[in-house]
Design an enzyme around this catalytic site. Structure first.
Site, PDB file in Angstrom:
ATOM      1  N   ALA A 189       0.862  -1.178   0.000  1.00 55.68           N
ATOM      2  CA  ALA A 189       0.000   0.000   0.000  1.00 55.68           C
ATOM      3  C   ALA A 189       0.903   1.234   0.000  1.00 55.68           C
ATOM      4  O   ALA A 189       2.097   1.135   0.305  1.00 55.68           O
ATOM      5  CB  ALA A 189      -0.883  -0.014   1.237  1.00 55.68           C
ATOM      6  N   GLY A 244       0.889  -4.893   1.281  1.00 52.68           N
ATOM      7  CA  GLY A 244      -0.329  -4.943   0.491  1.00 52.68           C
ATOM      8  C   GLY A 244      -0.113  -5.633  -0.854  1.00 52.68           C
ATOM      9  O   GLY A 244      -1.061  -6.181  -1.429  1.00 52.68           O
ATOM     10  N   GLU A 273      -0.511  -9.140  -0.088  1.00 53.82           N
ATOM     11  CA  GLU A 273      -1.930  -9.357   0.257  1.00 53.82           C
ATOM     12  C   GLU A 273      -2.788  -9.388  -1.012  1.00 53.82           C
ATOM     13  O   GLU A 273      -3.753 -10.140  -1.083  1.00 53.82           O
ATOM     14  CB  GLU A 273      -2.401  -8.255   1.214  1.00 53.82           C
ATOM     15  CG  GLU A 273      -1.738  -8.379   2.581  1.00 53.82           C
ATOM     16  CD  GLU A 273      -2.066  -7.211   3.488  1.00 53.82           C
ATOM     17  OE1 GLU A 273      -1.635  -6.094   3.174  1.00 53.82           O
ATOM     18  OE2 GLU A 273      -2.764  -7.429   4.492  1.00 53.82           O
ATOM     19  N   GLU A 330       4.963  -5.050   7.316  1.00 59.58           N
ATOM     20  CA  GLU A 330       4.228  -3.956   7.976  1.00 59.58           C
ATOM     21  C   GLU A 330       4.707  -3.704   9.397  1.00 59.58           C
ATOM     22  O   GLU A 330       4.732  -2.564   9.864  1.00 59.58           O
ATOM     23  CB  GLU A 330       2.723  -4.251   7.980  1.00 59.58           C
ATOM     24  CG  GLU A 330       2.025  -4.053   6.631  1.00 59.58           C
ATOM     25  CD  GLU A 330       2.054  -5.289   5.754  1.00 59.58           C
ATOM     26  OE1 GLU A 330       2.872  -6.203   6.017  1.00 59.58           O
ATOM     27  OE2 GLU A 330       1.266  -5.347   4.801  1.00 59.58           O
TER      28      GLU A 330
HETATM   29  C1  3H9 Z   1       1.075  -1.876   3.619  1.00 57.01           C
HETATM   30  O1  3H9 Z   1       1.184  -2.440   2.572  1.00 57.01           O
HETATM   31  C2  3H9 Z   1      -0.182  -1.837   4.426  1.00 57.01           C
HETATM   32  C3  3H9 Z   1      -1.216  -2.861   4.007  1.00 57.01           C
HETATM   33  O2  3H9 Z   1      -0.997  -4.068   4.681  1.00 57.01           O
HETATM   34  C4  3H9 Z   1      -2.593  -2.387   4.409  1.00 57.01           C
HETATM   35  C5  3H9 Z   1      -3.282  -1.481   3.448  1.00 57.01           C
HETATM   36  C6  3H9 Z   1      -4.714  -1.228   3.800  1.00 57.01           C
HETATM   37  N1  3H9 Z   1       4.575   3.398  -0.466  1.00 57.01           N
HETATM   38  O3  3H9 Z   1      13.357   1.762  -1.169  1.00 57.01           O
HETATM   39  P1  3H9 Z   1      13.563   2.454  -2.450  1.00 57.01           P
HETATM   40  C7  3H9 Z   1       9.102   4.736  -2.413  1.00 57.01           C
HETATM   41  S1  3H9 Z   1       2.350  -0.983   4.292  1.00 57.01           S
HETATM   42  C8  3H9 Z   1       4.988   4.577  -0.941  1.00 57.01           C
HETATM   43  O4  3H9 Z   1      14.626   3.477  -2.528  1.00 57.01           O
HETATM   44  P2  3H9 Z   1      14.342  -0.033  -3.646  1.00 57.01           P
HETATM   45  C9  3H9 Z   1      10.277   5.197  -1.595  1.00 57.01           C
HETATM   46  O5  3H9 Z   1       9.886   6.123  -0.611  1.00 57.01           O
HETATM   47  C10 3H9 Z   1       3.639  -1.071   3.080  1.00 57.01           C
HETATM   48  N2  3H9 Z   1       6.236   4.786  -1.415  1.00 57.01           N
HETATM   49  O6  3H9 Z   1      13.728   1.431  -3.650  1.00 57.01           O
HETATM   50  C11 3H9 Z   1      11.175   5.767  -2.641  1.00 57.01           C
HETATM   51  O7  3H9 Z   1      10.664   7.041  -2.956  1.00 57.01           O
HETATM   52  P3  3H9 Z   1      11.606   8.175  -3.550  1.00 57.01           P
HETATM   53  C12 3H9 Z   1       4.309  -2.367   3.132  1.00 57.01           C
HETATM   54  C13 3H9 Z   1       7.065   3.763  -1.388  1.00 57.01           C
HETATM   55  O8  3H9 Z   1      14.240  -0.500  -5.038  1.00 57.01           O
HETATM   56  C14 3H9 Z   1      10.923   4.875  -3.854  1.00 57.01           C
HETATM   57  O9  3H9 Z   1       9.675   4.232  -3.599  1.00 57.01           O
HETATM   58  N3  3H9 Z   1       5.438  -2.345   2.248  1.00 57.01           N
HETATM   59  C15 3H9 Z   1       6.703   2.512  -0.893  1.00 57.01           C
HETATM   60  O10 3H9 Z   1      15.635  -0.053  -2.941  1.00 57.01           O
HETATM   61  C16 3H9 Z   1      11.985   3.822  -4.050  1.00 57.01           C
HETATM   62  O11 3H9 Z   1      12.162   3.117  -2.818  1.00 57.01           O
HETATM   63  C17 3H9 Z   1       6.672  -2.052   2.672  1.00 57.01           C
HETATM   64  O12 3H9 Z   1       6.917  -1.826   3.830  1.00 57.01           O
HETATM   65  C18 3H9 Z   1       5.387   2.339  -0.418  1.00 57.01           C
HETATM   66  N4  3H9 Z   1       4.944   1.177   0.067  1.00 57.01           N
HETATM   67  O13 3H9 Z   1      13.332  -0.882  -2.763  1.00 57.01           O
HETATM   68  C19 3H9 Z   1       7.727  -2.031   1.602  1.00 57.01           C
HETATM   69  N5  3H9 Z   1       7.766   1.673  -0.981  1.00 57.01           N
HETATM   70  O14 3H9 Z   1      12.118   7.648  -4.835  1.00 57.01           O
HETATM   71  C20 3H9 Z   1       8.495  -0.760   1.689  1.00 57.01           C
HETATM   72  C21 3H9 Z   1       8.758   2.407  -1.537  1.00 57.01           C
HETATM   73  O15 3H9 Z   1      10.663   9.328  -3.695  1.00 57.01           O
HETATM   74  N6  3H9 Z   1       9.370  -0.580   0.545  1.00 57.01           N
HETATM   75  N7  3H9 Z   1       8.339   3.656  -1.785  1.00 57.01           N
HETATM   76  O16 3H9 Z   1      12.686   8.401  -2.540  1.00 57.01           O
HETATM   77  C22 3H9 Z   1      10.523  -1.239   0.403  1.00 57.01           C
HETATM   78  O17 3H9 Z   1      10.877  -2.103   1.171  1.00 57.01           O
HETATM   79  C23 3H9 Z   1      11.377  -0.862  -0.761  1.00 57.01           C
HETATM   80  O18 3H9 Z   1      11.042   0.450  -1.119  1.00 57.01           O
HETATM   81  C24 3H9 Z   1      11.228  -1.753  -2.017  1.00 57.01           C
HETATM   82  C25 3H9 Z   1      12.019  -1.116  -3.177  1.00 57.01           C
HETATM   83  C26 3H9 Z   1      11.783  -3.128  -1.721  1.00 57.01           C
HETATM   84  C27 3H9 Z   1       9.771  -1.872  -2.442  1.00 57.01           C
END
Ligand code: 3H9
Length: 690
Positions: free
Chosen positions: A63, A103, A106, A126
């Site tokens: 999400a 998400g 999910e 999360e």
């Molecule tokens: C969730 O899903 C809740 C649900 O259960 C419930 C819903 C109802 N959202 O890390 P990077 C941005 S909670 C928005 O440098 P990488 C990040 O800020 C979520 N933005 O790249 C960055 O922005 P910017 C659960 C996001 O390739 C850009 O993307 N998910 C999100 O090294 C690049 O990120 C997580 O906790 C997001 N969810 O790694 C996963 N994710 O370019 C969190 C990233 O402006 N994310 N951004 O600086 C990660 O672990 C890593 O970002 C990922 C990519 C592995 C995806």
């Protein structure tokens, strides 16, 4: 369009296309478009199956974290779309590549079949954002796989490989093809597929597993683990009830201080890499070979950090005995990693194979990056940089690990100050995540970008600071310590201060930290400060302790005794010394509350942090926070000192600072102009992060 659809052989291929991570964004229109596209495909008589894939590097990163600061009720649209997918009368296949996280996973769980490319990673992280999987994860995962495995995945937040996902029954197949091809092939070979909703399964045996896990849960600042268990327990009942509970507890967590702090930390860490006017770190030249000058603890630690990233490194240490010790330290550390099962023997051997120990500085001639880590003394640094100027290849980056000295003066003894940058590692450098990247007055932007890229390459967190004494981290730490010392004079004892700060969440209290780091370091700095800033005196207490030859753990005693070398034991001698010192100053000692200890320490950090931001030493308040979270044991759930300032409210911060200013040592409480300005105009430090 954030969602694309193409129909091929009666299969509707729906692609999430919302860079950079295909987040299920509400504001970005992804969720609404996905819902509409799925509904249309379900209604389309020419479509017999649906496939969901992600565009670009990954399936879906989850999400959109930004949506959690807005209307939480809007998140129900994500849940509705996922429920609709699960209820589809036509089979739905998720074909994962890159990552499926939160998400994103999910979404895949709501689909009837799941395929994952062999290089992909899956997880429900999360919890590390202070949240729980809030779009069905806590209900569908324990219904699909062994509940204890499901709980472990949600409580750890760890990512698993496609092969591991297959083994635990999370996916149906590991693929080697591109996601669309893999899904179409799967449908062709396994079809006709029947819808297979997880929601109809029962989650047997969850209650016992949940209770077992609950008993082992450690009390901490993050309430998410306990809420995850509560939700999983509900997976034994009807799906709709479990989903309703999950949504309610998700909203509760999203509003908690811990989750807001952890989300701030996540976003702040990524923001730290963005420096105005700098080429993107990704476009910067990659470091192929590094060198470290100096084989002390710091030098060996940096070399280990470089080796851990599978890069070759030359360590230069002219003193033969010290060189031997550096080699032994590196070998021992790698051997311990093998013993603990963190590293294979072959990988450790390969790393050692990439290490060269040398006595002569000329061995660094081919390195792309040379990191000086010699004694903290300007003459010693000058000598090294003068030599490097003559030896290093043109274009090599010349980095200094100085923590206090003037980088511009170091750069000035080379003919290439543009190539000089600071890389301030924290000890032990192979473990600590933080590196302060110091931008000198003449550091070339491309060199700074390459330094940021290198720090990322070795898996560390880099934050840029400009040149000043103490940079960001230590400058704030001095004010924190100043208050800790004054608190001793006012009525507190070391144990109370350390316990109060640790109970609040700091990994280690300030006085224990000084005992661990070595009190002589602080003593040297205070002696220097006494000359430079005679109007800003410290308490004499730490000096009196140093004068007794008590430098902390390394001498067996400091604020505490260390009979086993590590565990602090209260020392009546020191407690008496503190009482005597207060008496000598004519201070009527009083009961100090833990609240006052935390408040004074924190306010001092916030005030100095604000000064650092307004001077431009840090680019933004969140950079200060990222430094404290990664280098000073500040609890991530509390978001960092600047985040705490906003939590308290800057008007309250200012009122409290002025209250302490009216008591003792008003000069130490002069409020930062930025704080006054923001408080008076009812603004937040966080507003300066954008
Ligand atoms: C969730 O899903 C809740 C649900 O259960 C419930 C819903 C109802 N959202 O890390 P990077 C941005 S909670 C928005 O440098 P990488 C990040 O800020 C979520 N933005 O790249 C960055 O922005 P910017 C659960 C996001 O390739 C850009 O993307 N998910 C999100 O090294 C690049 O990120 C997580 O906790 C997001 N969810 O790694 C996963 N994710 O370019 C969190 C990233 O402006 N994310 N951004 O600086 C990660 O672990 C890593 O970002 C990922 C990519 C592995 C995806």
């Amino acid at each position: 369009m954030p969602i694309r659809q193409v129909v091929t052989d009666r299969v509707a291929v729906i692609t999430l296309s919302h860079p950079p991570v295909n987040a299920l964004s509400i504001d970005g229109g992804v969720v609404a478009a996905l819902g509409e596209t799925v509904a249309a495909a379900q209604a389309d008589p020419t479509v017999s199956a649906l496939v969901i894939v992600g565009d670009g590097r990954m399936f879906c990163g989850g999400a959109d974290i930004m949506d959690f600061d807005r209307d939480l009720a809007a998140l129900d649209t994500v849940r509705d779309v996922l429920n609709r997918i699960e209820a589809s009368a036509k089979p739905v296949v998720a074909s994962i590549h890159g990552v499926a996280l939160g998400g994103g996973l999910e979404l895949a769980l709501a689909c009837h079949y799941r395929l994952a490319h062999r290089d992909s990673r899956l997880g429900l992280p999360e919890v590390s954002l202070g949240l729980l999987p809030g779009s069905g994860g806590t209900q569908r995962l324990p219904r699909l796989i062994d509940p204890s495995t499901a709980i472990e995945l949600m409580l750890s937040g760890r990512r698993i490989t496609a092969a591991q996902a297959l083994e635990v029954g999370l996916i149906d197949a590991v693929t080697e093809q591109a996601p669309i091809d893999a899904a179409l092939d799967f449908i062709r070979t396994h079809g006709p597929l029947a819808p297979r909703p997880i929601g109809r399964l029962t989650a047997d045996g969850v209650a016992a597993v949940v209770e077992e896990q609950r008993a082992t849960l450690r009390q901490g600042l993050n309430p998410a683990p306990a809420h995850i268990l509560t939700c999983v327990a509900a997976a034994a009942g009807p799906l709709d009830e479990g989903l309703a509970l999950e949504a309610r507890l998700f909203a509760e967590l999203a509003g908690s201080e811990a989750s807001r702090g952890l989300r701030h930390a996540f976003l702040g860490q990524r923001l730290a890499g963005r420096i105005p006017g700098l080429p993107a770190a990704t476009s910067a030249a990659k470091i192929g070979a590094a060198a470290v000058i100096g084989g002390g603890l710091m030098g060996a630690g940096i070399a280990l950090a470089v080796l851990d990233a599978d890069l070759p490194v030359v360590v230069v240490e002219p003193n033969e005995a010290a060189r031997g010790r550096a080699g032994a330290k590196i070998r021992d550390t790698l051997a311990r990693s093998v013993q603990k099962g963190r590293l294979t023997e072959a990988a450790a051997e390969a790393r050692l194979g990439r290490l060269t120990l040398a006595g002569d500085i000329s061995s660094v001639a081919d390195a792309d990056l040379i990191i000086e880590a010699v004694f903290e003394d300007m003459d010693a640094k000058r000598q090294v940089f003068t030599a490097l100027d003559a030896i290093a290849r043109p274009g090599a980056i010349l980095a200094s690990n100085t923590s206090t000295l003037d980088l511009d003066a170091v750069a000035a003894c080379t003919s290439r100050p543009g190539d000089v940058v600071g890389l301030h590692f924290f000890s032990p450098a192979n473990i600590m995540k933080l590196v302060e990247i110091v931008r000198g007055a003449k550091t070339d932007p491309a060199v700074l970008a390459a330094a940021l890229g290198f720090v990322k390459q070795i898996g560390k967190v880099g934050v840029v600071a400009s040149v000043c004494d103490g940079f960001i981290g230590n400058r704030i730490f001095e004010e924190y310590l100043r208050q800790a010392y004054f608190l001793l004079e006012d009525g507190a004892l070391p144990r109370q201060i350390d316990n109060a700060m640790e109970a609040w969440g700091m990994a280690m209290g300030p006085l224990r930290t000084m005992d661990m780091a070595g009190q002589d370091i602080g003593w040297n700095i205070r002696k220097r400060r006494a000359v430079e800033q005679p109007d800003r005196p410290y308490s004499r207490i730490p000096d009196l302790i140093c004068e007794m030859g008590r430098f902390g753990q390394k001498t067996g005693s400091g604020y505490y005794q260390y009979p086993d070398g590590r565990t602090p034991v209260d020392d009546p001698v020191i407690n008496q010394l503190i009482l005597d010192h207060s008496a000598e100053l004519g201070i009527q000692r009083r009961d100090i509350s833990d609240l006052e200890i935390v408040e004074r320490c924190l306010l001092a950090m916030i005030n100095e942090g604000a000064r650092i931001v307004s001077e431009g030493v840090a680019y933004r308040p969140s950079d200060v926070d990222i430094i404290y979270l990664n280098g000073y044991g500040f609890p991530a759930e509390r978001g960092g000192p600047m985040f705490q300032g906003d939590q308290m409210g800057l008007q309250t911060v200012l009122t409290k600072i002025r209250f302490y200013q009216d008591q003792r040592h008003g000069w130490a409480w002069e409020p930062a102009a930025l704080l006054v300005d923001l408080a008076e105009s009812d603004r937040r430090l966080g507003a300066l992060n954008a």
